[in-house]
Design a protein around this motif. Structure first.
Motif, PDB file in Angstrom:
ATOM      1  N   VAL A 100       6.631  -6.429   7.863  1.00  0.00           N
ATOM      2  CA  VAL A 100       5.600  -5.710   7.121  1.00  0.00           C
ATOM      3  C   VAL A 100       4.938  -4.692   8.041  1.00  0.00           C
ATOM      4  O   VAL A 100       4.954  -4.832   9.265  1.00  0.00           O
ATOM      5  N   VAL A 101       4.378  -3.647   7.438  1.00  0.00           N
ATOM      6  CA  VAL A 101       3.655  -2.626   8.190  1.00  0.00           C
ATOM      7  C   VAL A 101       2.307  -2.392   7.522  1.00  0.00           C
ATOM      8  O   VAL A 101       2.126  -2.670   6.340  1.00  0.00           O
ATOM      9  N   LYS A 102       1.380  -1.888   8.299  1.00  0.00           N
ATOM     10  CA  LYS A 102       0.046  -1.614   7.770  1.00  0.00           C
ATOM     11  C   LYS A 102       0.090  -0.380   6.868  1.00  0.00           C
ATOM     12  O   LYS A 102       0.650   0.644   7.245  1.00  0.00           O
ATOM     13  N   MET A 103      -0.483  -0.479   5.680  1.00  0.00           N
ATOM     14  CA  MET A 103      -0.490   0.635   4.734  1.00  0.00           C
ATOM     15  C   MET A 103      -1.557   1.645   5.143  1.00  0.00           C
ATOM     16  O   MET A 103      -2.726   1.290   5.316  1.00  0.00           O
ATOM     17  N   THR A 104      -1.153   2.898   5.319  1.00  0.00           N
ATOM     18  CA  THR A 104      -2.089   3.940   5.737  1.00  0.00           C
ATOM     19  C   THR A 104      -2.291   5.014   4.677  1.00  0.00           C
ATOM     20  O   THR A 104      -3.163   5.865   4.813  1.00  0.00           O
ATOM     21  N   LYS A 105      -1.487   4.984   3.626  1.00  0.00           N
ATOM     22  CA  LYS A 105      -1.613   5.936   2.522  1.00  0.00           C
ATOM     23  C   LYS A 105      -1.835   5.168   1.220  1.00  0.00           C
ATOM     24  O   LYS A 105      -1.457   3.999   1.104  1.00  0.00           O
ATOM     25  N   ALA A 106      -2.436   5.829   0.252  1.00  0.00           N
ATOM     26  CA  ALA A 106      -2.675   5.192  -1.053  1.00  0.00           C
ATOM     27  C   ALA A 106      -1.365   5.174  -1.837  1.00  0.00           C
ATOM     28  O   ALA A 106      -1.062   6.107  -2.571  1.00  0.00           O
TER      29      ALA A 106
END
Length: 232
Positions: free
Chosen positions: A44-50
């Motif tokens: 998993v990766v951190k969400m940085t965009k909506a």
């Protein structure tokens, strides 16, 4: 009107910290060993965009639009969400998800769109046509006192027809019987507006002004007089 390109992901994520699972086709090459096997299981990766699909992405996008348009002179219209007014250019902007529409003096439209483009990535700008299921038809009408007057017609017949067709198709599928809606004069039910807020004073005790031609007593009087004249 114009469309915001990939609207939601133009805005940085400002909501609750969210981690998302990447599909394998989106993995970078360094997530694999030299022999081609994966280093991770469901990384998993951190969400940085909506991202589309997140329940709060719409709200984040709306805030992004309000902030961005405010920086170039478009102020939010009180009590009308997603509507903005530019006082100097006299332009009204409406934003619905990725659909943007601008109205105002024709000579100011180009400047208005340039301001919007400086903050939001949009596609080709075109004349108002189909917007939120509503077809815009601009015509010129001659009025004796005023001369030529621009008229904008808002036509939703095709949209409403599509809704009826979809309902008939779904109802037919669910019931196993052919469902066809009959024609009526109007799709709206009669409403009793006598207690509606719009008919009441703003504050309790304020004076009320009633149209004498709209009151029930006048309607009854008119009906009685009409019947009397018919009987005589």
């Amino acid at each position: 009107q114009a469309d915001a390109e990939q609207a939601y992901i133009q805005s940085e994520w400002t909501g609750t910290t969210t981690w998302v699972e990447l599909p394998e086709e989106a993995w970078p090459t360094d997530w694999y060993h030299a022999d081609g096997t994966a280093k991770y299981v469901r990384p998993v990766v951190k969400m940085t965009k909506a991202l589309y699909g997140h329940p709060d992405s719409g709200t984040v996008w709306e805030r992004h639009c309000e902030k961005s348009l405010g920086e170039v002179g478009f102020e939010p219209v009180a009590a009308w969400a997603s509507c903005f007014w530019h006082e100097e250019l006299k332009l009204l902007v409406t934003v619905y998800v990725d659909d943007i529409k601008v109205s105002g003096p024709e000579g100011n439209l180009k400047d208005g769109w340039e301001l919007i483009k400086s903050k939001i990535s949009i596609g080709e700008v075109s004349k108002a046509s189909l917007y939120l299921g509503c077809i815009h038809k601009k015509t010129i009408m001659k009025v004796s006192e005023l001369g030529d007057v621009s008229v904008m017609e808002y036509d939703m017949e095709c949209y409403l027809k599509q809704i009826v067709d979809d309902y008939e198709e779904l109802a037919t599928e669910l019931t196993g019987k052919t469902v066809k809606l009959g024609r009526v004069k109007t799709p709206f039910l009669e409403e009793d507006c006598s207690q509606a807020d719009a008919r009441a004073p703003i504050n309790k005790g304020d004076p009320i002004i009633d149209c004498p031609h709209c009151t029930p007593s006048h309607q009854m009087l008119t009906y009685t007089q009409s019947n009397s004249s018919l009987s005589t």
